[in-house]
Design a protein around this motif. Structure first.
Motif, mmCIF file in Angstrom:
data_model
loop_
_atom_site.group_PDB
_atom_site.id
_atom_site.type_symbol
_atom_site.label_atom_id
_atom_site.label_comp_id
_atom_site.label_asym_id
_atom_site.label_seq_id
_atom_site.Cartn_x
_atom_site.Cartn_y
_atom_site.Cartn_z
ATOM 1 N N GLY A 1 0.785 -1.229 0.000
ATOM 2 C CA GLY A 1 0.000 0.000 0.000
ATOM 3 C C GLY A 1 0.817 1.278 0.000
ATOM 4 N N CYS A 2 2.094 1.207 -0.316
ATOM 5 C CA CYS A 2 2.938 2.402 -0.380
ATOM 6 C C CYS A 2 2.595 3.208 -1.633
ATOM 7 C CB CYS A 2 4.409 2.008 -0.446
ATOM 8 S SG CYS A 2 4.951 0.994 0.940
ATOM 9 N N ALA A 3 2.934 4.486 -1.609
ATOM 10 C CA ALA A 3 2.731 5.338 -2.790
ATOM 11 C C ALA A 3 3.859 5.077 -3.786
ATOM 12 C CB ALA A 3 2.720 6.796 -2.381
ATOM 13 N N TYR A 4 3.512 4.982 -5.049
ATOM 14 C CA TYR A 4 4.514 4.800 -6.092
ATOM 15 C C TYR A 4 4.550 6.051 -6.957
ATOM 16 C CZ TYR A 4 0.343 3.562 -8.775
ATOM 17 O OH TYR A 4 -0.886 3.573 -9.360
ATOM 18 N N HIS A 5 5.523 6.136 -7.860
ATOM 19 C CA HIS A 5 5.629 7.297 -8.753
ATOM 20 C C HIS A 5 6.012 6.824 -10.164
ATOM 21 C CE1 HIS A 5 9.812 6.677 -7.514
ATOM 22 N NE2 HIS A 5 10.136 7.217 -8.678
ATOM 23 N N TRP A 6 5.812 7.708 -11.121
ATOM 24 C CA TRP A 6 6.161 7.425 -12.514
ATOM 25 C C TRP A 6 7.565 7.936 -12.771
ATOM 26 C CZ3 TRP A 6 5.036 4.526 -16.434
ATOM 27 C CH2 TRP A 6 5.448 4.866 -17.726
ATOM 28 N N ASP A 7 8.426 7.063 -13.287
ATOM 29 C CA ASP A 7 9.774 7.441 -13.671
ATOM 30 C C ASP A 7 9.772 7.647 -15.178
ATOM 31 O OD1 ASP A 7 12.519 7.293 -14.601
ATOM 32 O OD2 ASP A 7 13.028 6.593 -12.580
ATOM 33 N N GLU A 8 9.840 8.896 -15.596
ATOM 34 C CA GLU A 8 9.745 9.237 -17.028
ATOM 35 C C GLU A 8 10.918 8.656 -17.820
ATOM 36 O OE1 GLU A 8 8.055 10.392 -20.374
ATOM 37 O OE2 GLU A 8 7.093 10.731 -18.431
ATOM 38 N N GLY A 9 12.107 8.627 -17.235
ATOM 39 C CA GLY A 9 13.276 8.094 -17.939
ATOM 40 C C GLY A 9 13.168 6.601 -18.197
ATOM 41 N N LYS A 10 12.682 5.850 -17.222
ATOM 42 C CA LYS A 10 12.565 4.399 -17.363
ATOM 43 C C LYS A 10 11.217 3.977 -17.948
ATOM 44 C CE LYS A 10 15.650 3.436 -13.503
ATOM 45 N NZ LYS A 10 15.786 2.849 -12.176
ATOM 46 N N LYS A 11 10.261 4.894 -17.967
ATOM 47 C CA LYS A 11 8.894 4.618 -18.447
ATOM 48 C C LYS A 11 8.254 3.492 -17.628
ATOM 49 C CE LYS A 11 8.998 7.431 -22.048
ATOM 50 N NZ LYS A 11 8.333 8.694 -21.954
ATOM 51 N N LEU A 12 8.416 3.593 -16.292
ATOM 52 C CA LEU A 12 7.876 2.590 -15.374
ATOM 53 C C LEU A 12 7.351 3.264 -14.113
ATOM 54 C CD1 LEU A 12 10.796 0.007 -15.575
ATOM 55 C CD2 LEU A 12 8.520 -0.295 -16.555
ATOM 56 N N PHE A 13 6.380 2.618 -13.475
ATOM 57 C CA PHE A 13 5.952 3.024 -12.140
ATOM 58 C C PHE A 13 6.895 2.338 -11.152
ATOM 59 C CE2 PHE A 13 1.714 3.403 -14.246
ATOM 60 C CZ PHE A 13 1.445 4.729 -13.921
ATOM 61 N N LEU A 14 7.458 3.110 -10.221
ATOM 62 C CA LEU A 14 8.394 2.571 -9.254
ATOM 63 C C LEU A 14 7.875 2.817 -7.844
ATOM 64 C CD1 LEU A 14 11.723 3.970 -10.777
ATOM 65 C CD2 LEU A 14 10.661 1.738 -11.190
ATOM 66 N N CYS A 15 7.914 1.773 -7.026
ATOM 67 C CA CYS A 15 7.551 1.892 -5.622
ATOM 68 C C CYS A 15 8.847 1.779 -4.827
ATOM 69 C CB CYS A 15 6.565 0.808 -5.207
ATOM 70 S SG CYS A 15 6.068 0.952 -3.478
ATOM 71 N N PRO A 16 9.252 2.844 -4.132
ATOM 72 C CA PRO A 16 10.548 2.847 -3.456
ATOM 73 C C PRO A 16 10.616 1.980 -2.203
ATOM 74 C CG PRO A 16 9.373 4.871 -2.965
ATOM 75 C CD PRO A 16 8.547 4.119 -3.978
ATOM 76 N N CYS A 17 9.486 1.597 -1.642
ATOM 77 C CA CYS A 17 9.495 0.854 -0.371
ATOM 78 C C CYS A 17 10.173 -0.509 -0.488
ATOM 79 C CB CYS A 17 8.071 0.661 0.141
ATOM 80 S SG CYS A 17 7.244 2.214 0.519
ATOM 81 N N HIS A 18 9.800 -1.283 -1.500
ATOM 82 C CA HIS A 18 10.339 -2.641 -1.635
ATOM 83 C C HIS A 18 10.735 -2.959 -3.073
ATOM 84 C CE1 HIS A 18 7.783 -2.744 2.016
ATOM 85 N NE2 HIS A 18 8.862 -3.299 2.487
ATOM 86 N N ASN A 19 11.067 -1.918 -3.821
ATOM 87 C CA ASN A 19 11.537 -2.051 -5.200
ATOM 88 C C ASN A 19 10.528 -2.703 -6.129
ATOM 89 O OD1 ASN A 19 14.009 -0.805 -4.624
ATOM 90 N ND2 ASN A 19 14.828 -2.743 -3.846
ATOM 91 N N ALA A 20 9.265 -2.393 -5.965
ATOM 92 C CA ALA A 20 8.245 -2.891 -6.883
ATOM 93 C C ALA A 20 8.292 -2.059 -8.160
ATOM 94 C CB ALA A 20 6.864 -2.787 -6.249
ATOM 95 N N VAL A 21 8.082 -2.718 -9.288
ATOM 96 C CA VAL A 21 8.110 -2.050 -10.584
ATOM 97 C C VAL A 21 6.899 -2.501 -11.390
ATOM 98 C CG1 VAL A 21 9.447 -1.701 -12.702
ATOM 99 C CG2 VAL A 21 10.646 -2.028 -10.523
ATOM 100 N N PHE A 22 6.189 -1.523 -11.998
ATOM 101 C CA PHE A 22 5.010 -1.783 -12.823
ATOM 102 C C PHE A 22 5.186 -1.079 -14.156
ATOM 103 C CE2 PHE A 22 3.753 -1.602 -8.365
ATOM 104 C CZ PHE A 22 2.996 -2.746 -8.187
ATOM 105 N N ASP A 23 4.632 -1.665 -15.221
ATOM 106 C CA ASP A 23 4.691 -1.003 -16.514
ATOM 107 C C ASP A 23 3.546 -0.001 -16.652
ATOM 108 O OD1 ASP A 23 2.419 -2.486 -17.160
ATOM 109 O OD2 ASP A 23 3.446 -3.801 -18.566
ATOM 110 N N ILE A 24 3.445 0.661 -17.788
ATOM 111 C CA ILE A 24 2.437 1.700 -17.999
ATOM 112 C C ILE A 24 1.008 1.139 -17.971
ATOM 113 C CG2 ILE A 24 2.408 1.586 -20.532
ATOM 114 C CD1 ILE A 24 2.299 4.723 -20.453
ATOM 115 N N ASP A 25 0.862 -0.175 -18.192
ATOM 116 C CA ASP A 25 -0.450 -0.819 -18.120
ATOM 117 C C ASP A 25 -0.775 -1.321 -16.716
ATOM 118 O OD1 ASP A 25 -0.986 -0.448 -20.877
ATOM 119 O OD2 ASP A 25 0.293 -2.177 -21.330
ATOM 120 N N GLY A 26 0.136 -1.091 -15.753
ATOM 121 C CA GLY A 26 -0.092 -1.495 -14.376
ATOM 122 C C GLY A 26 0.333 -2.914 -14.050
ATOM 123 N N LYS A 27 0.911 -3.619 -15.016
ATOM 124 C CA LYS A 27 1.338 -5.001 -14.782
ATOM 125 C C LYS A 27 2.654 -5.026 -14.012
ATOM 126 C CE LYS A 27 -0.847 -6.516 -19.024
ATOM 127 N NZ LYS A 27 -0.581 -6.737 -20.434
#
Length: 168
Positions: A111-137
């Motif tokens: 449930g941590c807040a994530y952010h969009w990394d424009e350079g990597k074109k991915l959603f990144l969650c800094p808490c536990h290194n979760a990574v999601f693509d632009i479709d949320g997968k």
């Protein structure tokens, strides 16, 4: 069996009978007074309608194509006799300007807040290194599922969201 000697003895109310009947009547009223609200409390959720409340979050032109956009919006709810306003956020994405996907702003891991990394074109969650693509997968990390989404609809040029749901 004992026989009733006369009708007068049968219909005569004694002090004992009167008090017994009065206590039973008051006890029945108290029991009914407690039971009706308790039963109503447990039954009322089944009687409520399950309509989705739609909230306008942005105009269609405010969301650029192929760029996830953070959107802040206000939800108004009645709380007794007052209206409470709660500020919330979400991420809106469109690829063609017509179909929109709106993501819940919390990572599906903890449930941590994530952010969009424009350079990597991915959603990144800094808490536990979760990574999601632009479709949320889920691309990598510990999240058990893709990002949660809101139901969406467009009325005129306004983008509305409904209830949040899990993908799939």
């Amino acid at each position: 069996m004992s026989e009733i000697r006369n009708y007068e003895d049968f219909t005569r109310t004694t002090r004992r009978k009167f008090l017994r009947n009065s206590v039973a009547a008051v006890g029945g009223l108290v029991t009914a007074g407690i039971a009706v609200p308790v039963v109503g409390y447990f039954i009322s959720p089944a009687l409520k309608k399950a309509d989705t409340e739609w909230v306008a979050i942005a105009t269609v032109n405010d969301i650029p194509k192929d760029t996830p956009t953070p959107v802040d919006y206000v939800v108004r709810a009645n709380d007794g006799w007052t209206t409470v306003e709660v500020r919330k956020a979400c991420w809106a994405v469109t690829k063609d300007g017509e179909d929109f996907t709106v993501f819940d702003p919390r990572c599906t891991h903890l449930g941590c807040a994530y952010h969009w990394d424009e350079g990597k074109k991915l959603f990144l969650c800094p808490c536990h290194n979760a990574v999601f693509d632009i479709d949320g997968k889920v691309v990598s990390g510990p999240p058990p599922r893709a990002l949660d989404r809101f139901e969406t609809k467009i009325v005129g040029n306004k983008l509305f969201i409904g209830k949040s749901s899990r993908p799939g």
